[in-house]
Design an enzyme around this catalytic site. Structure first.
Site: not given
Ligand SMILES: Cc1cc2nc3c(=O)[nH]c(=O)nc-3n(C[C@H](O)[C@H](O)[C@H](O)COP(=O)(O)OP(=O)(O)OC[C@H]3O[C@@H](n4cnc5c(N)ncnc54)[C@H](O)[C@@H]3O)c2cc1C
Ligand SMILES: Cc1cc2nc3c(=O)[nH]c(=O)nc-3n(C[C@H](O)[C@H](O)[C@H](O)COP(=O)(O)OP(=O)(O)OC[C@H]3O[C@@H](n4cnc5c(N)ncnc54)[C@H](O)[C@@H]3O)c2cc1C
Lengths: 664, 664
Positions: B135, B137, B144, B310, B330, B401, B424
């Site tokens: 398709y 378009q 848009s 968890r 949560q 994490g 769409e």
């Molecule tokens: C890209 C990346 C890099 C990282 N790098 C490091 C690193 O270099 N060294 C290192 O040591 N770690 C690293 N981490 C780990 C990171 O510090 C932990 O993922 C982070 O502390 C969150 O802990 P968790 O994953 O156990 O989350 P969880 O605690 O399991 O969280 C799960 C859900 O439970 C909720 N929750 C948990 N406790 C409570 C509470 N008491 N009350 C309410 N809600 C709660 C949270 O809001 C969350 O929605 C990294 C993580 C990422 C994603």
């Molecule tokens: C994964 C993917 C698959 C797709 N597959 C197809 C496909 O199979 N066939 C096909 O034909 N197309 C396809 N598309 C294209 C898709 O339909 C267009 O990207 C979509 O219609 C949005 O148009 P645009 O990218 O021109 O956005 P734009 O219109 O350029 O939007 C940019 C910004 O301008 C704003 N804006 C635009 N007009 C107005 C207005 N009048 N008032 C206020 N704000 C406005 C929007 O809100 C947005 O924030 C695909 C796109 C993606 C990402």
């Protein structure tokens, strides 16, 4: 088309001095000079190219990062870069790498928690990168709850060693960056056990790999934990898994600045105050807030520039269509993010000051501001990272379909940024800490204890509970003290309401658990107030440069009134403003968007980002978007052949109805 | 550990009949049976494995998708699957592929816009996949604004052909799925030009590639537009770029059901009503809403199961820690998403009915409900896709994490889902259409024209402008008519306020532009009302099964009160409810969360997803998360060697301080 600047017209519309704004954004002329120089250095060095990043396989991507890190180190040495210059260099290389953890966590941990002797021994090795370190705290089973870590460090007084051990699968270290493939050493957090007694979690320096052949030392199993979000993203980082099987380290590798184990296995609290660790935390969180402003401003720069190039609808008599940046819906989504980027920048700069302040007070044994500083940085970390993650994705959507292409730069920026909402404290867990602090502050109000720092306004709670917003016409909302009062009143009233509801529970912990969702909302209100008030304070400084202050005032008002509009339920339900005043704020906001519009491109130019750093076709400086998109497409590996690999096996048999016989 | 079900305890807590809930979710016992059978078929077929998806290079990923598509087609033929079965099969294969566009856009376009003869000629070829279509378009410069497309189809009366041409770079087709590498044909949208006159945009069937060797036909340039968001994600799809250099097609390949070009080049409007195209639009959007409920429920299933496994904090006397699903924060993030998944499911089921209704009316030349149906589907597409995109990311964050690992399934789900907010119809552009319809509806209220369908409540605008919410205690919020009235009043009042503000502008188009951000908010309020009211209507049906209806009532109330809490500013500023009533709603919401808690796992089990479909370790049915995470990590290609590729070149020289001499 080369050489044409499609944003020329936009740039000439600016009503302020962009060069002066660059200084404000950078923080000082010196910082601007250094960061500008390093930005150009990286951009002009072919070795730091990153436009192919999303097309590399994990292995190639990772190797490429090792190459860049080594090249960067080489340049740092050759050019005798200062620490500040080196850190800007790494910033502009813009690729998560083991060096982030080495410099950002390993070194600070030793500095903060090591004794003087330990620092003298380990820091020189680390500074020269003769060892590479990481920060191994999180385990498979425990992240947020650090006190629940399971790794053990059992003191063996016979050999004067600690035995580091992973007793369970869930005690495997999991996530530490730089651990999986590169680090030779780690600061490992483990439960200290002496004489069968558990003394809680402490840090230990553990060598992981041989410095000769890089193989893990005996008893140590290490690997990478696998693919993460995004194509490139964080996949350049070797977040790792680590298990210990009774690994022995000398006693003096426990980080003993605050808590010590003697030769006899006695545990001694040193005379260094425990609160010291908070200093490091304030430092790390300050960098996270500053990173938030960088990431958000980058996304905003891309979306703003593209919105000025993109035209859609509204052509009159065959003339050009409307630039999408002229649509009010586009402005109402984009400009608050632009304003947020500036707001986070300034609150980040203020946190730098706070860190210095806290450090000086610590040295003078003044701990009075620490809890407040701790709560404040926790809250700001949470607020700015959540808003930035959402903001990047909103910027991507603002670019329509083209924002979904990796060549827009936005998908990778999102994927690499979002873990900031989780690491260094899950954002919800942090807000709960802020809420706890707020409840404590409220409960002590009667006792005469004056709240300090960012909670000082709580001292005026009686006034804030009954003040009436004075706004009568839209322009009244431009008055900073009107804004401040509304935000203070809202925050105070939400905290007080929570405290009142809490007091209805017999068991306050149960109450806290039950009301935690409301408490989180109160914490957010408090944090938003901090950001708004720091922006307003910034505007009280002398800010040179034609029109610069004026623009910042507009952005400050946009930030505050956008928050007010988005959280208007808070303001209305606490009676801080009336529906009429809310609608006047909205009206004022519209007029502020109109004022920001002609300056939008110049306001993002002030971030001073190179095209290399942005790595976005949609955000390129000259705005020549379409030919660049078109040319970039052909570089995808699947375009190497016109007829795709797999045609003979899979497509042709389908078209020729030979599938029934095919073996697939 | 194998064979243990870690969710056993949770499952036994459920207070309703899960098997009956599965039927409600599926829509009927028959659909459940078919989808269940197809889900198992896919899960048990090694050829459909997808756990390695994020580790493949783009080329391998793409080839792998071709293989799966061919295998699927083979199975469809071998097993003589019905159309419905085949479409469930593709659903569970769960990988964007050219077949989505072939079946979902190319075939419907011919059905909707082709004449009977055209359908007879092309559909059999397409049904047998002797041709593969897409398709086409969107162009590089226009998405848009479809009326702004630049591709031309100029009628050459001498040869009785159209000449399809891309006059500018920005007229290159850009984005069509399946175009880049696979499709042999496309429905191409182009400006129809006859005798130098522009007749606007129409659809044309154009053959793109040779059916013999798959090479693009003369004058046609095709390629892939490159990497998109995510590792796997949409990169299995060949979204393409396409340029025409004066390509000729026979006249009868213009889709002429509604508008025809005669042999002489005359343009004739056929007697088929133009509104027919809306029928297709309603159909496509209905599938998008149903896809939203699938994607959101999948994310919710993962986050819910993991939140029950968890544990973090709260251990008492060495007992187990608290399951994070028991934290109110949560719950307040997760359960509204669970409720939203159900809400979107039911509104999707209702849209299926609406489509049938619209089709029947069209056949009877009754166009009275079309504008309303069109606005309603536009709004629901926007509302459900935005909420789903945000909801998936929230679910990822709810997993801490570990949600950031690809093995959680959530990063890929987000990356593959988000474009639904853009394709769409960009979600904001769609909401502006809804707003336009609402303003028209309001403006006609005086004229005696009764609003129909989902806008019928506007007919009671006088009442709704002055009604008072009757809530006095928290439980009053459980009354569906109280909820409905509050949502109707809010929506009506926001629309009327917009209309009043619009009337202050001399030029109504200028007013619409100026107030568009407010108009979008009014449109959202209207759409939320639709979802709430369809959920309430669903509950008026007889729903068999022990406790099933009760659970749905809880979910319906959670959905409505969560919206009310999140948009409380709307309700308060329009005076629909008082601050006291808002706080009672919040109180009631907390108690609803507590009621949902014991049923949470069973409520996600009711989606009936296989582990294969979920492709998430965190969401696996048995909850045995940690060993699976641990084992999966080692499969990453970087773990093939313990010492990483690049050590000798880049790490060792650094550690050994030999970098100065190194060549990098
Ligand atoms: C890209 C990346 C890099 C990282 N790098 C490091 C690193 O270099 N060294 C290192 O040591 N770690 C690293 N981490 C780990 C990171 O510090 C932990 O993922 C982070 O502390 C969150 O802990 P968790 O994953 O156990 O989350 P969880 O605690 O399991 O969280 C799960 C859900 O439970 C909720 N929750 C948990 N406790 C409570 C509470 N008491 N009350 C309410 N809600 C709660 C949270 O809001 C969350 O929605 C990294 C993580 C990422 C994603
Ligand atoms: C994964 C993917 C698959 C797709 N597959 C197809 C496909 O199979 N066939 C096909 O034909 N197309 C396809 N598309 C294209 C898709 O339909 C267009 O990207 C979509 O219609 C949005 O148009 P645009 O990218 O021109 O956005 P734009 O219109 O350029 O939007 C940019 C910004 O301008 C704003 N804006 C635009 N007009 C107005 C207005 N009048 N008032 C206020 N704000 C406005 C929007 O809100 C947005 O924030 C695909 C796109 C993606 C990402």
């Amino acid at each position: 088309m080369e050489g044409i600047d499609y944003h020329d017209g936009e740039r000439s519309k600016a009503e302020f001095d962009v060069e002066e704004m660059k200084i404000v954004w950078a923080g000082s002329r010196e910082v601007l000079e250094v960061s500008d120089r390093m930005g150009r250095l990286v951009a002009s060095d072919e070795a730091f190219r990153k436009d192919n990043r999303t097309m590399l396989s994990r292995k190639d991507l990772f190797k490429n990062t090792l190459r860049k890190a080594a090249h960067a180190w080489k340049r740092i040495i050759e050019l005798r870069l200062s620490e500040q210059e080196a850190s800007w260099l790494r910033f502009y290389i813009d690729e998560p790498a083991f060096t982030d953890l080495h410099w950002g966590m390993f070194v600070p941990a030793i500095k903060g928690q090591g004794t003087d002797e330990q620092q003298q021994k380990w820091l020189p090795l680390a500074y020269k990168m003769q060892i590479i370190g990481c920060y191994a705290q999180t385990e498979l089973g425990h992240g947020s709850n650090v006190q629940g870590l399971e790794t053990t460090a059992t003191f063996d007084s016979q050999s004067d060693e600690f035995v580091i051990h992973s007793p369970t699968l869930t005690s495997s270290k999991w996530w530490p960056g730089g651990l999986g493939k590169v680090s030779t050493h780690a600061v490992v957090y483990a439960r200290l056990i002496t004489d069968g007694q558990d003394h809680g979690v402490h840090g230990f320096i553990v060598q992981l790999r041989s410095l000769e052949d890089h193989l893990p030392l005996p008893g140590i199993t290490i690997g990478d934990i696998g693919m993460k979000f995004g194509n490139g993203g964080y996949n350049s980082m070797d977040n790792g898994v680590l298990r210990f099987d009774h690994v022995r380290i000398p006693r003096d590798q426990m980080l003993m600045r605050v808590f010590q184990v003697t030769r006899e296995g006695k545990c001694v609290q040193s005379n260094v105050p425990r609160q010291l660790v908070y200093g490091t935390m304030v430092f790390v969180r300050q960098t996270i807030v500053s990173d938030a402003s960088s990431a958000l401003s980058r996304a905003v720069c891309i979306a703003t520039r593209y919105s000025a190039v993109r035209r859609q609808f509204g052509s009159q008599n065959g003339g050009p269509e409307t630039q999408v940046i002229d649509y009010k819906t586009q402005q109402s989504r984009l400009f608050p993010l632009l304003a947020s980027a500036y707001a986070f920048r300034f609150v980040g700069q203020w946190l730098k000051w706070l860190y210095t302040d806290v450090t000086q007070r610590l040295q003078a044994n003044d701990f009075s501001t620490l809890p407040e500083a701790h709560a404040c940085t926790a809250g700001l970390k949470s607020l700015t990272t959540s808003a930035t993650a959402d903001g990047i994705e909103e910027c991507r959507k603002l670019c329509g379909g083209h924002g979904y292409l990796c060549s827009s730069g936005l998908p990778e920026l999102f994927a690499v940024y979002v873990p900031a909402c989780t690491y260094e404290g899950d954002n919800i867990v942090l807000l709960l800490q802020v809420a706890r602090f707020l409840m404590k502050t409220v409960s002590q109000l009667g006792s005469g204890k004056q709240p300090v720092g960012t909670t000082a306004y709580m001292g005026r709670v009686a006034d804030l509970m009954q003040c009436c917003c004075a706004v009568q016409k839209a322009e009244d909302w431009l008055n900073p003290s009107v804004i401040l009062e509304a935000f203070e009143a809202r925050s105070a009233r939400m905290s007080v309401a929570c405290a009142q509801n809490l007091s209805k529970f017999a068991n306050s912990e149960e109450g806290f658990a039950e009301l935690s969702a409301d408490l989180v909302e109160a914490a957010v209100a408090h944090c938003q107030l901090i950001v708004v008030s720091k922006f307003i304070e910034k505007l009280e400084e002398a800010i040179p440069g034609k029109g610069v202050k004026r623009q910042l005032e507009i952005l400050c008002n946009i930030y505050a009134l956008y928050l007010l509009h988005n959280y208007v339920g808070d303001f209305l339900s606490t009676g801080c403003i009336t529906p009429k005043q809310a609608s006047l704020a909205n009206e004022q906001l519209r007029s502020l968007y109109a004022q920001a519009r002609p300056n939008a491109i110049a306001l993002v130019d002030a971030f001073n980002y190179t095209d290399h750093y942005l790595s976005s076709i949609l955000g390129c400086y000259d705005g020549n978007v379409y030919p660049k998109l078109y040319d970039a497409a052909w570089k995808d590996p699947v375009n190497e052949s016109v007829v795709p690999d797999g045609y003979q096996q899979y497509i042709r048999p389908m078209l020729k109805q030979q599938l029934r016989n095919a073996r697939l």
